[in-house]
Write a protein that holds these residues in place. Structure first.
Motif, PDB file in Angstrom:
ATOM      1  N   GLY A  18       3.948  -1.137   9.131  1.00 41.90           N
ATOM      2  CA  GLY A  18       4.830  -1.968   8.276  1.00 41.90           C
ATOM      3  C   GLY A  18       4.622  -1.008   6.358  1.00 41.90           C
ATOM      4  N   VAL A  19       4.032  -0.244   6.575  1.00 48.30           N
ATOM      5  CA  VAL A  19       3.989   0.995   5.905  1.00 48.30           C
ATOM      6  C   VAL A  19       4.929   1.549   5.516  1.00 48.30           C
ATOM      7  CG1 VAL A  19       2.748   3.006   4.084  1.00 48.30           C
ATOM      8  CG2 VAL A  19       1.955   0.665   5.745  1.00 48.30           C
ATOM      9  N   ARG A  20       6.214   1.731   4.667  1.00 50.11           N
ATOM     10  CA  ARG A  20       7.238   3.064   3.807  1.00 50.11           C
ATOM     11  C   ARG A  20       5.708   4.576   3.494  1.00 50.11           C
ATOM     12  NH1 ARG A  20      12.585   3.484   3.379  1.00 50.11           N
ATOM     13  NH2 ARG A  20      12.936   4.316   2.032  1.00 50.11           N
ATOM     14  N   PRO A  21       5.834   4.805   4.031  1.00 48.07           N
ATOM     15  CA  PRO A  21       5.116   6.310   3.600  1.00 48.07           C
ATOM     16  C   PRO A  21       6.278   6.939   2.819  1.00 48.07           C
ATOM     17  CG  PRO A  21       5.657   6.805   5.726  1.00 48.07           C
ATOM     18  CD  PRO A  21       5.729   5.473   5.729  1.00 48.07           C
ATOM     19  N   ARG A  22       5.360   7.769   2.004  1.00 45.76           N
ATOM     20  CA  ARG A  22       6.383   8.895   1.025  1.00 45.76           C
ATOM     21  C   ARG A  22       5.798  10.265   2.011  1.00 45.76           C
ATOM     22  NH1 ARG A  22       4.308   9.072  -4.760  1.00 45.76           N
ATOM     23  NH2 ARG A  22       6.005   7.215  -4.808  1.00 45.76           N
ATOM     24  N   VAL A  23       6.667  10.922   3.022  1.00 42.82           N
ATOM     25  CA  VAL A  23       6.350  12.351   3.190  1.00 42.82           C
ATOM     26  C   VAL A  23       6.576  13.191   2.018  1.00 42.82           C
ATOM     27  CG1 VAL A  23       6.197  10.546   5.044  1.00 42.82           C
ATOM     28  CG2 VAL A  23       8.390  11.642   4.567  1.00 42.82           C
ATOM     29  N   LEU A  24       5.320  14.134   1.880  1.00 46.09           N
ATOM     30  CA  LEU A  24       5.885  15.996   1.349  1.00 46.09           C
ATOM     31  C   LEU A  24       6.127  16.775   2.489  1.00 46.09           C
ATOM     32  CD1 LEU A  24       4.460  13.772   0.032  1.00 46.09           C
ATOM     33  CD2 LEU A  24       2.999  15.730  -1.429  1.00 46.09           C
ATOM     34  N   GLU A  70      13.967   5.502   7.273  1.00 51.03           N
ATOM     35  CA  GLU A  70      12.397   4.714   7.090  1.00 51.03           C
ATOM     36  C   GLU A  70      11.681   5.122   6.241  1.00 51.03           C
ATOM     37  OE1 GLU A  70      12.607   1.757   8.647  1.00 51.03           O
ATOM     38  OE2 GLU A  70      14.351   2.132   9.730  1.00 51.03           O
ATOM     39  N   VAL A  71      11.143   6.102   5.794  1.00 41.17           N
ATOM     40  CA  VAL A  71      10.652   7.356   4.819  1.00 41.17           C
ATOM     41  C   VAL A  71      10.542   7.469   3.016  1.00 41.17           C
ATOM     42  CG1 VAL A  71       9.052   7.876   6.532  1.00 41.17           C
ATOM     43  CG2 VAL A  71      11.127   9.852   5.419  1.00 41.17           C
ATOM     44  N   MET A 120       0.832  -1.307   0.256  1.00 43.24           N
ATOM     45  CA  MET A 120       0.195  -0.105   0.040  1.00 43.24           C
ATOM     46  C   MET A 120       1.422   1.232  -0.136  1.00 43.24           C
ATOM     47  SD  MET A 120      -3.115   0.902   2.803  1.00 43.24           S
ATOM     48  CE  MET A 120      -3.537  -0.559   1.960  1.00 43.24           C
ATOM     49  N   ARG A 121       0.770   2.391  -0.916  1.00 48.54           N
ATOM     50  CA  ARG A 121       1.715   2.965  -1.107  1.00 48.54           C
ATOM     51  C   ARG A 121       0.563   4.286  -0.116  1.00 48.54           C
ATOM     52  NH1 ARG A 121       1.835   2.400  -7.527  1.00 48.54           N
ATOM     53  NH2 ARG A 121      -0.475   2.200  -7.101  1.00 48.54           N
ATOM     54  N   ILE A 122       1.297   5.051   0.967  1.00 51.26           N
ATOM     55  CA  ILE A 122       0.877   5.945   1.347  1.00 51.26           C
ATOM     56  C   ILE A 122       1.436   7.086   1.530  1.00 51.26           C
ATOM     57  CG2 ILE A 122      -0.304   6.752   3.683  1.00 51.26           C
ATOM     58  CD1 ILE A 122      -1.057   3.725   4.141  1.00 51.26           C
ATOM     59  N   ALA A 123       0.251   8.372   1.165  1.00 50.12           N
ATOM     60  CA  ALA A 123       1.284   9.872   0.802  1.00 50.12           C
ATOM     61  C   ALA A 123       1.369  10.544   1.963  1.00 50.12           C
ATOM     62  CB  ALA A 123       1.315  10.577  -0.015  1.00 50.12           C
ATOM     63  N   VAL A 124       2.027  11.164   2.929  1.00 52.43           N
ATOM     64  CA  VAL A 124       1.418  11.880   3.994  1.00 52.43           C
ATOM     65  C   VAL A 124       2.143  12.945   3.871  1.00 52.43           C
ATOM     66  CG1 VAL A 124       1.630  12.028   6.763  1.00 52.43           C
ATOM     67  CG2 VAL A 124       1.777   9.797   5.208  1.00 52.43           C
ATOM     68  N   THR A 125       1.385  14.558   3.934  1.00 53.67           N
ATOM     69  CA  THR A 125       2.084  15.822   4.635  1.00 53.67           C
ATOM     70  C   THR A 125       1.889  15.737   5.670  1.00 53.67           C
ATOM     71  OG1 THR A 125      -0.228  16.469   4.515  1.00 53.67           O
ATOM     72  CG2 THR A 125       0.596  16.443   2.758  1.00 53.67           C
ATOM     73  N   THR A 126       2.407  17.020   5.936  1.00 52.13           N
ATOM     74  CA  THR A 126       3.161  17.819   7.565  1.00 52.13           C
ATOM     75  C   THR A 126       4.173  17.064   8.275  1.00 52.13           C
ATOM     76  OG1 THR A 126       1.063  17.533   8.320  1.00 52.13           O
ATOM     77  CG2 THR A 126       1.437  19.968   6.714  1.00 52.13           C
ATOM     78  N   PRO A 127       4.354  16.211   8.033  1.00 47.18           N
ATOM     79  CA  PRO A 127       5.148  14.454   8.256  1.00 47.18           C
ATOM     80  C   PRO A 127       6.007  15.407   9.540  1.00 47.18           C
ATOM     81  CG  PRO A 127       6.754  15.127   6.506  1.00 47.18           C
ATOM     82  CD  PRO A 127       5.620  16.221   6.177  1.00 47.18           C
TER      83      PRO A 127
END
Length: 289
Positions: A24-30, A44-45, A1-8
């Motif tokens: 267990g998710v490696r998020p993409r952080v903006l 880790e991200v 599952m590919r999850i993007a996160v803002t204001t990390p």
């Protein structure tokens, strides 16, 4: 599952990132500045340097994402609602052009008014714009953040917090970590669709005197709330360095929720979260004083 996160690195976003990593998710952080991420988190991200008000950059950074946690970035300028419009354009284009399946948007109690609630009007605009897409989106209508007290440390130290809401008006007080838990549950779940409004009200509605009494006991210092005039609050905010436009937007968040305002979503099992103000104040606020 590919999850993007803002204001990390924000009050809520940092908890969202940590919870996703534990799942267990490696998020993409903006992030505007990925260097602000803690070194262990950075490893880790997937971090992308992005200005959330740059539509093309946001669309590129969210390509391939299945789910998106979106927070409109705070404004520090003269035209905060204009800044919200720019951020709104970014998330709308990202969801539409990338076909993002689920979006969780951090909104606020008061956004249901749509107009007349200062900075919250910007969040209402984002809600409406996402709704117009017909996409799957959950709007988290959050209560008053415990962490707002960290912005008033000097007042807490002096023992008097100035407020412009009626002292007997109850507010839903909530821990940002609890908001993150609700957000992550939605991000990871594929069992919902369409538009959803999920209030996040914390464990209890508290008046300012009740909140001050709870915090006072937790930090071991006398603390009370004192109602001041709107103009007195404007002067305090200007003294802190806020631009006039932002001052009005911040004051409007309180003045727009006076006169009998009641949140659209009632307090229920689904809107109540567990972390108490007493526990947060003891663990987080007390060490900073």
């Amino acid at each position: 599952m590919r999850i993007a996160v803002t204001t990390p690195t924000g009050n809520v976003g940092r908890h969202v990132v940590a919870m996703l990593l534990r799942a267990g998710v490696r998020p993409r952080v903006l992030a505007r500045d990925p260097g602000r991420l803690a070194p262990d988190v950075r490893r880790e991200v997937e971090a992308v340097a992005v200005n959330q008000r740059d539509t093309k950059a946001v669309v590129a950074a969210t390509a391939g994402a299945d789910a998106l946690f979106w927070v409109d970035p705070p404004s520090v300028g003269e035209d905060p609602l204009g800044d919200y419009e720019l951020a709104t354009a970014s998330v709308v284009h990202a969801v539409r052009e990338n076909g993002i399946e689920r979006t969780v948007f951090q909104s606020s109690v008061g956004a249901e008014k749509r107009h007349g609630a200062g900075e919250i009007d910007g969040l209402a605009g984002t809600e409406l714009a996402l709704d117009s897409l017909g996409a799957t989106v959950a709007h988290l209508r959050c209560g008053y953040f415990f962490t707002n007290l960290e912005l008033q440390l000097d007042a807490v130290r002096t023992g008097v917090i100035p407020v412009i809401l009626p002292l007997d008006q109850p507010l839903a007080w909530v821990a940002p970590r609890d908001i993150a838990e609700v957000a992550v549950t939605r991000l990871l779940s594929t069992g919902w669709s369409g538009r959803c409004v999920q209030a996040v009200h914390g464990p209890a509605d508290l008046t300012w005197p009740q909140a001050a009494e709870i915090v006072s006991a937790a930090i071991g210092r006398p603390l009370r709330a004192e109602r001041v005039s709107d103009d007195a609050m404007r002067n305090l905010l200007r003294t802190s360095g806020m631009a006039d436009g932002l001052v009005e937007a911040v004051v409007g968040m309180s003045t727009g929720l006076r006169n009998g305002f009641v949140p659209e979503q009632p307090r229920t099992l689904h809107t109540t979260t567990p972390t108490t103000l007493a526990a947060w104040a003891y663990d987080v606020l007390r060490p900073q004083l």
